[in-house]
Design a protein around this motif. Sequence first.
Motif, PDB file in Angstrom:
ATOM      1  N   ARG A  61      16.928  -9.434 -66.197  1.00 36.20           N
ATOM      2  CA  ARG A  61      17.922  -8.385 -65.982  1.00 36.20           C
ATOM      3  C   ARG A  61      19.224  -8.593 -66.765  1.00 36.20           C
ATOM      4  N   GLN A  69      20.108  -3.912 -64.843  1.00 32.24           N
ATOM      5  CA  GLN A  69      19.075  -3.196 -65.610  1.00 32.24           C
ATOM      6  C   GLN A  69      18.004  -4.179 -66.078  1.00 32.24           C
ATOM      7  N   ILE A  70      16.745  -3.790 -66.002  1.00 34.39           N
ATOM      8  CA  ILE A  70      15.651  -4.644 -66.481  1.00 34.39           C
ATOM      9  C   ILE A  70      15.635  -4.606 -68.006  1.00 34.39           C
TER      10      ILE A  70
END
Length: 123
Positions: A61, A69-70
């Motif tokens: 992340r 957010q990935i």
Amino acid sequence: MSLRSRFCIAVTAGALTVTAFAGPAVAGDDPGDSRSDFGQSQNHNARLYKGVVTASSLALRSAPNRGGQIIRWAGRGEIVTIFCKTNGQNIQGNRQWYLLADGTWAWGAARYIRTIGTAPRWC
């Protein structure tokens, strides 16, 4: 004499940004100096550490928490390069997260990464 580069990590608009800034020069920073870890191969670089992913699939992340957010996914058994560790969101009793430097800068929960060799330094 070379300058030591240090990294400041900032999350901006959901993206991870890495900014380098110069710090004071210190003994051993010169790549020609035999005491410098910059002149050594990555396998012997004291600034980087290794780990292996223990989860079947681990989200890496933009921040050390599940809300980040990935950036990408890592699979079980994948060897990752760890730059440093910090405290973040508690994941099953473990607050430590590793900043990974595998082509993309991303955070992985230490709960699912077993270190190989020396424990990473703090960020």
